[in-house]
Design a protein around this motif. Structure first.
Motif, PDB file in Angstrom:
ATOM      1  N   ASP A 122       0.602  -1.262  -0.097  1.00 54.99           N
ATOM      2  CA  ASP A 122       0.015   0.041  -0.024  1.00 54.99           C
ATOM      3  C   ASP A 122       0.817   1.228  -0.075  1.00 54.99           C
ATOM      4  O   ASP A 122       0.368   2.318  -0.536  1.00 54.99           O
ATOM      5  CB  ASP A 122      -0.951   0.026   1.191  1.00 54.99           C
ATOM      6  CG  ASP A 122      -2.049  -1.167   1.219  1.00 54.99           C
ATOM      7  OD1 ASP A 122      -2.251  -1.573   0.015  1.00 54.99           O
ATOM      8  OD2 ASP A 122      -2.197  -1.282   2.288  1.00 54.99           O
ATOM      9  N   ALA A 123       2.088   1.367   0.657  1.00 52.79           N
ATOM     10  CA  ALA A 123       2.964   2.461   0.785  1.00 52.79           C
ATOM     11  C   ALA A 123       3.962   2.618  -0.215  1.00 52.79           C
ATOM     12  O   ALA A 123       4.606   3.649  -0.335  1.00 52.79           O
ATOM     13  CB  ALA A 123       3.421   2.228   2.154  1.00 52.79           C
ATOM     14  N   LYS A 124       4.244   1.553  -0.981  1.00 46.20           N
ATOM     15  CA  LYS A 124       5.332   1.741  -1.972  1.00 46.20           C
ATOM     16  C   LYS A 124       5.255   2.599  -2.983  1.00 46.20           C
ATOM     17  O   LYS A 124       3.908   3.038  -3.359  1.00 46.20           O
ATOM     18  CB  LYS A 124       5.449   0.117  -2.526  1.00 46.20           C
ATOM     19  CG  LYS A 124       4.720  -0.189  -3.614  1.00 46.20           C
ATOM     20  CD  LYS A 124       4.799  -1.610  -3.979  1.00 46.20           C
ATOM     21  CE  LYS A 124       3.976  -2.126  -5.219  1.00 46.20           C
ATOM     22  NZ  LYS A 124       3.814  -3.445  -5.525  1.00 46.20           N
ATOM     23  N   PHE A 125       6.511   3.151  -3.427  1.00 48.76           N
ATOM     24  CA  PHE A 125       6.586   3.955  -4.458  1.00 48.76           C
ATOM     25  C   PHE A 125       7.944   3.937  -5.415  1.00 48.76           C
ATOM     26  O   PHE A 125       8.473   3.168  -4.745  1.00 48.76           O
ATOM     27  CB  PHE A 125       6.207   5.433  -4.090  1.00 48.76           C
ATOM     28  CG  PHE A 125       7.435   6.020  -3.189  1.00 48.76           C
ATOM     29  CD1 PHE A 125       8.480   6.496  -3.712  1.00 48.76           C
ATOM     30  CD2 PHE A 125       7.383   5.849  -1.913  1.00 48.76           C
ATOM     31  CE1 PHE A 125       9.441   6.867  -2.771  1.00 48.76           C
ATOM     32  CE2 PHE A 125       8.192   6.247  -0.926  1.00 48.76           C
ATOM     33  CZ  PHE A 125       9.451   6.815  -1.358  1.00 48.76           C
ATOM     34  N   LYS A 126       7.811   4.338  -6.401  1.00 50.33           N
ATOM     35  CA  LYS A 126       9.092   4.054  -7.185  1.00 50.33           C
ATOM     36  C   LYS A 126       9.923   5.408  -7.301  1.00 50.33           C
ATOM     37  O   LYS A 126       9.497   6.475  -7.355  1.00 50.33           O
ATOM     38  CB  LYS A 126       8.756   3.819  -8.780  1.00 50.33           C
ATOM     39  CG  LYS A 126       8.202   2.360  -8.677  1.00 50.33           C
ATOM     40  CD  LYS A 126       8.175   1.860 -10.208  1.00 50.33           C
ATOM     41  CE  LYS A 126       7.458   0.626 -10.210  1.00 50.33           C
ATOM     42  NZ  LYS A 126       8.195  -0.100 -11.036  1.00 50.33           N
ATOM     43  N   VAL A 127      11.257   5.207  -7.169  1.00 47.43           N
ATOM     44  CA  VAL A 127      12.204   6.222  -7.328  1.00 47.43           C
ATOM     45  C   VAL A 127      12.945   5.957  -8.607  1.00 47.43           C
ATOM     46  O   VAL A 127      13.501   4.808  -8.900  1.00 47.43           O
ATOM     47  CB  VAL A 127      13.299   6.241  -6.262  1.00 47.43           C
ATOM     48  CG1 VAL A 127      14.474   7.316  -6.665  1.00 47.43           C
ATOM     49  CG2 VAL A 127      12.611   6.664  -4.718  1.00 47.43           C
ATOM     50  N   GLU A 128      12.902   6.935  -9.673  1.00 45.91           N
ATOM     51  CA  GLU A 128      13.364   6.609 -10.813  1.00 45.91           C
ATOM     52  C   GLU A 128      14.460   7.782 -11.046  1.00 45.91           C
ATOM     53  O   GLU A 128      15.570   7.621 -10.702  1.00 45.91           O
ATOM     54  CB  GLU A 128      12.410   6.776 -12.110  1.00 45.91           C
ATOM     55  CG  GLU A 128      11.460   5.390 -11.865  1.00 45.91           C
ATOM     56  CD  GLU A 128      10.133   5.437 -12.693  1.00 45.91           C
ATOM     57  OE1 GLU A 128       9.567   6.401 -12.996  1.00 45.91           O
ATOM     58  OE2 GLU A 128       9.734   4.316 -13.065  1.00 45.91           O
ATOM     59  N   ASN A 129      14.072   8.671 -12.256  1.00 46.50           N
ATOM     60  CA  ASN A 129      15.299   9.680 -12.399  1.00 46.50           C
ATOM     61  C   ASN A 129      15.022  11.100 -12.047  1.00 46.50           C
ATOM     62  O   ASN A 129      15.680  12.099 -12.663  1.00 46.50           O
ATOM     63  CB  ASN A 129      15.450   9.522 -13.981  1.00 46.50           C
ATOM     64  CG  ASN A 129      14.172   9.672 -14.726  1.00 46.50           C
ATOM     65  OD1 ASN A 129      13.154   9.993 -14.120  1.00 46.50           O
ATOM     66  ND2 ASN A 129      14.341   9.638 -16.127  1.00 46.50           N
ATOM     67  N   GLU A 130      13.963  11.339 -11.439  1.00 45.40           N
ATOM     68  CA  GLU A 130      13.552  12.751 -11.001  1.00 45.40           C
ATOM     69  C   GLU A 130      13.410  12.792  -9.334  1.00 45.40           C
ATOM     70  O   GLU A 130      12.880  11.970  -8.914  1.00 45.40           O
ATOM     71  CB  GLU A 130      12.326  13.276 -11.578  1.00 45.40           C
ATOM     72  CG  GLU A 130      12.338  13.383 -13.092  1.00 45.40           C
ATOM     73  CD  GLU A 130      11.173  13.888 -13.690  1.00 45.40           C
ATOM     74  OE1 GLU A 130      10.039  14.309 -13.085  1.00 45.40           O
ATOM     75  OE2 GLU A 130      10.956  13.672 -15.004  1.00 45.40           O
ATOM     76  N   ASP A 131      14.000  14.052  -8.906  1.00 46.08           N
ATOM     77  CA  ASP A 131      13.462  14.482  -7.450  1.00 46.08           C
ATOM     78  C   ASP A 131      12.194  14.201  -7.107  1.00 46.08           C
ATOM     79  O   ASP A 131      11.409  14.325  -7.880  1.00 46.08           O
ATOM     80  CB  ASP A 131      14.221  15.679  -6.991  1.00 46.08           C
ATOM     81  CG  ASP A 131      15.868  15.668  -6.917  1.00 46.08           C
ATOM     82  OD1 ASP A 131      16.415  14.463  -7.197  1.00 46.08           O
ATOM     83  OD2 ASP A 131      16.183  16.895  -7.130  1.00 46.08           O
ATOM     84  N   LEU A 132      11.718  13.672  -5.948  1.00 42.49           N
ATOM     85  CA  LEU A 132      10.360  13.751  -5.475  1.00 42.49           C
ATOM     86  C   LEU A 132      10.068  14.440  -4.154  1.00 42.49           C
ATOM     87  O   LEU A 132      10.923  14.766  -3.458  1.00 42.49           O
ATOM     88  CB  LEU A 132      10.196  12.330  -4.995  1.00 42.49           C
ATOM     89  CG  LEU A 132      10.113  11.110  -6.101  1.00 42.49           C
ATOM     90  CD1 LEU A 132       9.992   9.558  -5.484  1.00 42.49           C
ATOM     91  CD2 LEU A 132       9.085  11.176  -7.143  1.00 42.49           C
ATOM     92  N   ASP A 133       8.794  15.135  -4.241  1.00 39.15           N
ATOM     93  CA  ASP A 133       8.186  15.914  -3.362  1.00 39.15           C
ATOM     94  C   ASP A 133       6.942  15.260  -2.782  1.00 39.15           C
ATOM     95  O   ASP A 133       6.155  15.071  -3.501  1.00 39.15           O
ATOM     96  CB  ASP A 133       7.897  17.174  -3.693  1.00 39.15           C
ATOM     97  CG  ASP A 133       9.335  17.965  -4.058  1.00 39.15           C
ATOM     98  OD1 ASP A 133      10.056  18.038  -3.212  1.00 39.15           O
ATOM     99  OD2 ASP A 133       9.027  18.668  -5.020  1.00 39.15           O
ATOM    100  N   LEU A 134       7.106  14.468  -1.479  1.00 36.99           N
ATOM    101  CA  LEU A 134       5.855  13.970  -1.063  1.00 36.99           C
ATOM    102  C   LEU A 134       5.162  14.685   0.117  1.00 36.99           C
ATOM    103  O   LEU A 134       6.047  15.229   1.000  1.00 36.99           O
ATOM    104  CB  LEU A 134       6.379  12.452  -0.432  1.00 36.99           C
ATOM    105  CG  LEU A 134       7.084  11.563  -1.699  1.00 36.99           C
ATOM    106  CD1 LEU A 134       7.693  10.288  -0.966  1.00 36.99           C
ATOM    107  CD2 LEU A 134       6.155  11.142  -2.656  1.00 36.99           C
ATOM    108  N   ASN A 135       3.927  14.664   0.290  1.00 33.28           N
ATOM    109  CA  ASN A 135       3.278  15.165   1.286  1.00 33.28           C
ATOM    110  C   ASN A 135       2.598  14.109   1.976  1.00 33.28           C
ATOM    111  O   ASN A 135       1.780  13.657   1.443  1.00 33.28           O
ATOM    112  CB  ASN A 135       2.208  16.198   0.749  1.00 33.28           C
ATOM    113  CG  ASN A 135       1.578  16.938   1.903  1.00 33.28           C
ATOM    114  OD1 ASN A 135       0.889  16.426   2.938  1.00 33.28           O
ATOM    115  ND2 ASN A 135       2.005  18.274   2.127  1.00 33.28           N
TER     116      ASN A 135
END
Length: 138
Positions: A122-135
């Protein structure tokens, strides 16, 4: 001349290989905290470490005006999940009521709030080639 070209090529490839190893930056914002007491701690997890102890990267921050911003730098591409805790009494762990319900607020990536412990899928996300901003909401 061949040596000069080889040296230049080697130097250029070294610079690019260092740039590729820098990784991605993940910036996490929590802006709905009900108290400035304590700290907010986050752990970045892989499926192997999720809910099993410390993450592969960990960070914490003091709370100001109900908000924190935490940054994870040099994260390599892959699949991850975040677990966060408002450790109001700064004892380094989640505190529970007698019935097993948490006393302190917490959050996960993707803002999944379900009964029972958080689940990696449920909580997973992918890190690819761009910085991420998560709230993340607590």
């Amino acid at each position: 001349m061949k040596k000069l070209v080889l040296v230049f090529t080697f130097a250029l490839s070294t610079v690019f290989s260092f740039a590729q190893n820098e990784g991605i930056t993940i910036t996490v914002t929590v802006d709905n905290l009900t108290s400035d007491k304590g700290v907010v701690a986050f752990a970045l997890h892989t499926e192997d470490t999720f809910m099993k102890g410390a993450g592969i990267m960990n960070a914490e921050s003091k709370i100001e005006a109900g908000k924190v911003i935490i940054t994870f730098k040099n994260v390599q591409p892959g699949e991850y999940a975040l677990l966060g805790l408002h450790d109001a009494n700064e004892n380094g762990r989640m505190d529970y009521r007698e019935n097993g319900m948490p006393l302190e607020s917490f959050g996960t990536s993707n803002n999944v709030m379900a009964f029972g412990p958080p689940q990696y899928d449920d909580a997973k996300f992918k890190v690819e080639n761009e910085d991420l901003d998560l709230n993340i909401r607590f």
